[in-house]
Design a protein around this motif. Structure first.
Motif, short mmCIF file in Angstrom:
data_model
loop_
_atom_site.label_atom_id
_atom_site.label_comp_id
_atom_site.label_asym_id
_atom_site.label_seq_id
_atom_site.Cartn_x
_atom_site.Cartn_y
_atom_site.Cartn_z
N GLY A 39 0.69 -1.23 -0.01
CA GLY A 39 -0.10 -0.03 0.16
C GLY A 39 0.83 1.34 0.01
O GLY A 39 0.23 2.29 -0.01
N THR A 43 3.42 -0.03 -6.72
CA THR A 43 2.98 -0.24 -7.92
C THR A 43 2.38 0.96 -8.91
O THR A 43 2.47 0.77 -10.08
CB THR A 43 1.68 -1.29 -7.72
N THR A 44 1.50 1.77 -8.08
CA THR A 44 1.17 2.94 -8.82
C THR A 44 2.11 3.86 -9.42
O THR A 44 2.00 4.24 -10.86
CB THR A 44 0.31 3.89 -7.76
N GLU A 158 7.86 -5.85 -7.41
CA GLU A 158 7.67 -6.85 -6.42
C GLU A 158 7.93 -8.44 -7.01
O GLU A 158 7.48 -9.41 -6.83
CB GLU A 158 6.41 -7.23 -5.65
N1 LIG Z 1 -7.05 1.23 -9.20
C1 LIG Z 1 -7.12 1.69 -7.75
N2 LIG Z 1 -8.42 2.03 -7.08
C2 LIG Z 1 -8.50 2.59 -6.04
N3 LIG Z 1 -7.41 2.50 -4.89
C3 LIG Z 1 -6.27 2.08 -5.56
C4 LIG Z 1 -5.96 1.68 -6.85
N4 LIG Z 1 -4.69 1.26 -7.16
C5 LIG Z 1 -4.22 1.54 -5.75
N5 LIG Z 1 -5.02 1.89 -4.93
C6 LIG Z 1 -4.69 2.28 -3.61
O1 LIG Z 1 -3.49 3.29 -3.29
C7 LIG Z 1 -2.41 2.97 -2.37
C8 LIG Z 1 -1.33 2.44 -3.21
O2 LIG Z 1 -1.37 1.30 -3.74
P1 LIG Z 1 -0.20 0.60 -4.56
O3 LIG Z 1 -0.63 -0.72 -5.25
O4 LIG Z 1 0.42 1.54 -5.47
O5 LIG Z 1 0.99 0.11 -3.23
P2 LIG Z 1 1.88 -0.96 -3.26
O6 LIG Z 1 3.11 -0.46 -2.49
O7 LIG Z 1 2.29 -1.30 -4.63
O8 LIG Z 1 1.39 -2.09 -2.54
P3 LIG Z 1 0.96 -3.48 -2.87
O9 LIG Z 1 2.13 -4.44 -2.73
O10 LIG Z 1 0.03 -3.92 -1.77
O11 LIG Z 1 0.42 -3.44 -4.38
C9 LIG Z 1 -3.28 1.80 -1.92
O12 LIG Z 1 -4.02 2.30 -0.61
C10 LIG Z 1 -4.48 1.16 -2.71
O13 LIG Z 1 -5.41 0.57 -1.99
#
Ligand SMILES: Nc1ncnc2c1ncn2[C@@H]1O[C@H](COP(=O)(O)OP(=O)(O)OP(=O)(O)O)[C@@H](O)[C@H]1O
Length: 303
Positions: A39, A43-44, A158
């Motif tokens: 979170g 990934t974003t 990851e």
């Molecule tokens: N398409 C989406 N719609 C709504 N919320 C999202 C979306 N994609 C990501 N989020 C939210 O944005 C935040 C960052 O998510 P992200 O997936 O980028 O984190 P991460 O560090 O890659 O963690 P993970 O390993 O859980 O994927 C989180 O709170 C997630 O719930």
């Protein structure tokens, strides 16, 4: 030369600020790690850099090309291994690889040299359905698929999550070999022990970058006295240490607790306090902070 320039990039999903004002520069040839819990926004940020999401604000340039304006030119120059496997489970190993090669207008034979080391281990199973491979083999195949068009910059989101310890070690060895051939690699991981494998790392939490440095540099950010403490009754130990007047933080780290104290506290002070509380088999040693200690301290400072 900079391979990746990120300037004040932000991205929100409804009320969730997934990436918040991130600025970061990664040089060509670096093996760079993005470290952070689930979170954190890793990934974003990856999806923005590989042109699959548009940032709400800010600008990102990869290999000299803007990720929004120049996305068509950029896509053939980057390789992306998403967090969840991107393979087609009903296609065989070889068919998956051919598919990815064809999408990029190339063939397995044309770029075989780059994947030889990795694909060599999969070739005995080339007719097996990808869905029937082990986690470690799926990961190797996904890496081959991300490499088959000979990208300049490789994004691995990851790649070792859910993979056994031996496969994780092998995977990092492969990354080092690819990096030695000049490939720029941005890799994300929630595992702190993998951070030490990178040239530099960025620590990320709730959409923000908390620190960017070499692994050693991140460790040196930790400036407080730190002790590893153990006793027979761990549960009572953590409660008593957290209540102690000299304690700043106390966390479980494997079989020891890591204790951060006020300045000028010694092992003797802690020992006296714990024996006063009838703890047995007390073991206390001053230690040097690791990346995880620094990360915990930074996370606490940033609330
Ligand atoms: N398409 C989406 N719609 C709504 N919320 C999202 C979306 N994609 C990501 N989020 C939210 O944005 C935040 C960052 O998510 P992200 O997936 O980028 O984190 P991460 O560090 O890659 O963690 P993970 O390993 O859980 O994927 C989180 O709170 C997630 O719930």
């Amino acid at each position: 030369m900079d391979a990746i320039q990120i300037e004040q990039v932000s991205k929100a999903f409804a009320d969730t600020q997934a990436v918040s004002d991130v600025s970061l520069t990664i040089q060509a040839g670096e093996l760079f790690g993005l470290i952070g819990p689930d979170g954190a926004g890793k990934t974003t940020l990856f999806k923005i850099l590989v042109t699959l999401l548009r940032p709400d604000q800010g600008k990102a340039v990869v290999n000299g090309l803007d990720v929004v304006r120049d996305f068509r030119k950029l896509r053939p120059l980057i390789g992306y291994m998403p967090g969840r496997f991107s393979l087609y489970p009903d296609l065989s190993v070889e068919e998956n690889l051919s598919f990815f090669a064809t999408v990029f207008g190339t063939t397995i034979a044309a770029n075989y040299e780059l994947i030889r080391d990795i694909y060599g281990q999969l070739e005995p199973f080339k007719n097996r359905r990808a869905g029937a491979l082990s986690g470690g083999m799926k990961q190797k195949l996904a890496l081959c698929c991300a490499l088959i068009h000979k990208p300049d910059v490789l994004f691995l989101d990851e790649p070792t999550t859910g993979v056994d310890a031996v496969s994780r070690k092998e995977f990092w060895e492969m990354l080092h070999r690819l990096n030695e051939r000049g490939l720029t690699i941005l890799v994300s991981t929630p595992y702190m022990d993998e951070a030490g494998q990178c040239d530099r790392i960025a620590l990320m939490q709730t959409g923000r970058i908390l620190a960017v440095d070499t692994p050693g540099g991140v460790e040196n950010l930790f400036q407080k006295p730190l002790f590893a403490v153990k006793a027979r009754d761990t549960y009572r130990l953590i409660q008593d240490l957290r209540a102690a007047p000299f304690t700043e933080t106390c966390y479980a780290f494997g079989e020891y607790l890591h204790l951060t104290t006020r300045p000028s506290v010694t092992a003797g002070t802690i020992h006296g306090y714990l024996t006063g509380k009838q703890h047995e088999f007390v073991d206390i040693k001053p230690i040097k902070a690791g990346i995880e200690d620094s990360f915990m301290a930074l996370m606490q400072d940033h609330g």
